[in-house]
Design an enzyme around this catalytic site. Structure first.
Site, mmCIF file in Angstrom:
data_model
loop_
_atom_site.group_PDB
_atom_site.id
_atom_site.type_symbol
_atom_site.label_atom_id
_atom_site.label_comp_id
_atom_site.label_asym_id
_atom_site.label_seq_id
_atom_site.Cartn_x
_atom_site.Cartn_y
_atom_site.Cartn_z
ATOM 1 N N ASN A 1 34.992 44.014 76.082
ATOM 2 C CA ASN A 1 35.281 45.264 75.354
ATOM 3 C C ASN A 1 35.335 46.467 76.295
ATOM 4 O O ASN A 1 34.971 47.585 75.926
ATOM 5 C CB ASN A 1 34.281 45.517 74.220
ATOM 6 N N CYS B 1 38.222 46.286 78.857
ATOM 7 C CA CYS B 1 39.592 46.279 79.396
ATOM 8 C C CYS B 1 40.647 46.159 78.292
ATOM 9 O O CYS B 1 41.294 47.141 77.925
ATOM 10 C CB CYS B 1 39.771 45.153 80.417
ATOM 11 N N ARG B 2 40.824 44.949 77.755
ATOM 12 C CA ARG B 2 41.956 44.714 76.851
ATOM 13 C C ARG B 2 41.769 45.324 75.471
ATOM 14 O O ARG B 2 42.640 46.061 74.981
ATOM 15 C CB ARG B 2 42.208 43.199 76.721
ATOM 16 N N SER B 3 40.668 45.014 74.791
ATOM 17 C CA SER B 3 40.545 45.492 73.401
ATOM 18 C C SER B 3 40.401 47.009 73.288
ATOM 19 O O SER B 3 40.888 47.582 72.303
ATOM 20 C CB SER B 3 39.442 44.751 72.630
ATOM 21 N N ASP C 1 43.438 38.566 81.211
ATOM 22 C CA ASP C 1 42.301 39.452 81.489
ATOM 23 C C ASP C 1 42.536 40.158 82.835
ATOM 24 O O ASP C 1 42.602 39.502 83.870
ATOM 25 C CB ASP C 1 41.027 38.615 81.545
ATOM 26 N N CYS D 1 37.945 41.387 72.579
ATOM 27 C CA CYS D 1 38.110 40.647 73.834
ATOM 28 C C CYS D 1 36.726 40.226 74.311
ATOM 29 O O CYS D 1 35.782 40.191 73.513
ATOM 30 C CB CYS D 1 38.877 41.466 74.873
#
Ligand code: 4NP
Length: 149
Positions: free
Chosen positions: A10, A12-14, A118, A7
């Site tokens: 690196n 939050c999402r990934s 996001d 993401c």
């Protein structure tokens, strides 16, 4: 199988995708390597966002020990699949690829051109994003096992 989740930050999402995927593959006894990285470098070596750590913990996953890394072109050789959270991530990663075989490894994490929103600037997004990531990780495992991804 070696999978890199990517993401922007690196944090939050990934990291959610990394932690959930690693937990699920271990649970299934699969000897796969799972990692994550960000296209941006602001958060290198930092733990995941507290809101992400908390939502993962609520559903039984521990992502607290993961640390942010910056995507770099060596990752094209190191991983078999590079799964990106949105189209901007995809552009930023593809821009660093030269070989066609490297470009082929890059794909959106969600199917049908969908993007993972996001959640960084919106607390309310962490739970739906987590649930979307968890469901997709289960699908991805099945798709890779059946060689359809
Ligand atoms: P992520 O979210 O890409 O899901 O980790 C973000 C985290 C940090 C920033 C942007 C997005 N940031 O601008 O610092």
């Amino acid at each position: 199988m070696k999978i890199l989740m990517v993401c922007l930050g690196n944090i939050c999402r990934s990291p959610l995708a990394e932690g959930v995927m690693r937990h699920l593959v271990v649970e299934q006894g699969l000897d796969w390597e799972i990692a994550s990285a960000g296209t941006g470098d602001w958060h290198i070596n930092q733990p995941a966002d507290k809101r992400g750590i908390a939502i993962a913990r609520k559903y039984g996953y521990d992502i607290s020990k993961q640390r942010a890394r910056h995507f770099n072109p060596e990752h094209f050789e190191a991983y078999d699949k590079i799964l990106v959270m949105d189209q901007q991530n995809e552009k930023d990663v593809l821009r660093q690829a030269e070989a066609a075989e490297h470009k082929e490894k890059v794909m959106l994490f969600l199917p049908n051109d969908l993007e993972v929103a996001d959640p960084y600037f919106d607390d309310k997004l962490f739970e739906p994003v987590f649930l979307q990531i968890e469901a997709r990780c289960r699908q991805i495992i099945e798709e890779i096992k059946s060689q359809s991804l």
